[in-house]
Design an enzyme around this catalytic site. Sequence first.
Site, PDB file in Angstrom:
ATOM      1  N   HIS A   1      -3.757  -5.314   2.088  1.00  0.00           N
ATOM      2  CA  HIS A   1      -2.721  -5.715   3.185  1.00  0.00           C
ATOM      3  C   HIS A   1      -2.926  -7.228   3.590  1.00  0.00           C
ATOM      4  CE1 HIS A   1      -2.021  -1.496   4.486  1.00  0.00           C
ATOM      5  NE2 HIS A   1      -3.085  -1.216   3.829  1.00  0.00           N
TER       6      HIS A   1
ATOM      7  N   GLU B   1      -0.810  -8.791   5.434  1.00  0.00           N
ATOM      8  CA  GLU B   1      -0.398  -9.033   6.873  1.00  0.00           C
ATOM      9  C   GLU B   1      -1.566  -8.831   7.885  1.00  0.00           C
ATOM     10  OE1 GLU B   1      -0.350  -6.263   5.097  1.00  0.00           O
ATOM     11  OE2 GLU B   1      -0.696  -4.575   6.646  1.00  0.00           O
TER      12      GLU B   1
ATOM     13  N   CYS C   1       0.815  -1.349   0.055  1.00  0.00           N
ATOM     14  CA  CYS C   1       0.040  -0.043   0.060  1.00  0.00           C
ATOM     15  C   CYS C   1       0.980   1.242   0.042  1.00  0.00           C
ATOM     16  CB  CYS C   1      -0.982  -0.054   1.192  1.00  0.00           C
ATOM     17  SG  CYS C   1      -2.364   1.101   1.061  1.00  0.00           S
TER      18      CYS C   1
HETATM   19  N1  GLN Z   1      -3.482   6.363   1.601  1.00  0.00           N
HETATM   20  C1  GLN Z   1      -2.212   6.019   1.966  1.00  0.00           C
HETATM   21  C2  GLN Z   1      -1.143   7.041   1.017  1.00  0.00           C
HETATM   22  O1  GLN Z   1      -1.525   7.490   0.018  1.00  0.00           O
HETATM   23  C3  GLN Z   1      -1.781   4.486   1.773  1.00  0.00           C
HETATM   24  C4  GLN Z   1      -2.627   3.802   2.677  1.00  0.00           C
HETATM   25  C5  GLN Z   1      -2.131   2.465   3.189  1.00  0.00           C
HETATM   26  O2  GLN Z   1      -1.201   2.319   3.241  1.00  0.00           O
HETATM   27  N2  GLN Z   1      -3.026   1.808   3.905  1.00  0.00           N
HETATM   28  O3  GLN Z   1       0.216   6.918   1.541  1.00  0.00           O
END
Ligand code: GLN
Length: 185
Positions: free
Chosen positions: A168, A170, A78
């Site tokens: 995610h 994890e 992410c």
């Molecule tokens: N929205 C976050 C970003 O732009 C990422 C979200 C996440 O890692 N769960 O950095």
Amino acid sequence: MKTVGVLALQGDFEAHRKAIERAGARAIEVRSAEDLARCDGLILPGGESTTMLKLLDVEGLTEAVRRFGLEKPIYGTCAGAILLAHEVSHPHQASLDLMDIAVERNGYGRQIDSRIAKVPVNDGGEFEAVFIRAPIIRKIGEGVRVLAEYGGDPVWVEQGRHMVTTFHPELTEDPRVHRRFVEKL
Ligand code: GLN
């Protein structure tokens, strides 16, 4: 036994530590270049990519992580995927530029658009993917392999030694993503 570092400046590093141990490697928290020097691979966890970029700078780790990635595997989840991308939009920000992907931050909308989805894996089977204000991978370069897609967009890709997921793993019990990363070490 191989050692995977989990960048522990911000974000959900604790869950990754457990997932890596389930996948059969040792996990350590990384907060300095000395910690990084002990690792065979590194996880950039979820969190807030803008904050993580700032903290990497404050700790003097930006260049150390980039150089680590020129030799050893990095897995970005992410926000970690945003850090590894070649190009970041919505809004634009700097990145480590270690993978040939273009990502759009918060591509699924606002917080309310976080969701759990059943995602088919291209090698067969499916898994539950937890998306939390996830980016969308808008473009991939030639050397990038798509391992899973959701809604027509890649959500799990790899390029050589590096790998990212926009979800995610994890946060679920499914060990496949972390196992694949441990195999790269
Ligand atoms: N929205 C976050 C970003 O732009 C990422 C979200 C996440 O890692 N769960 O950095």
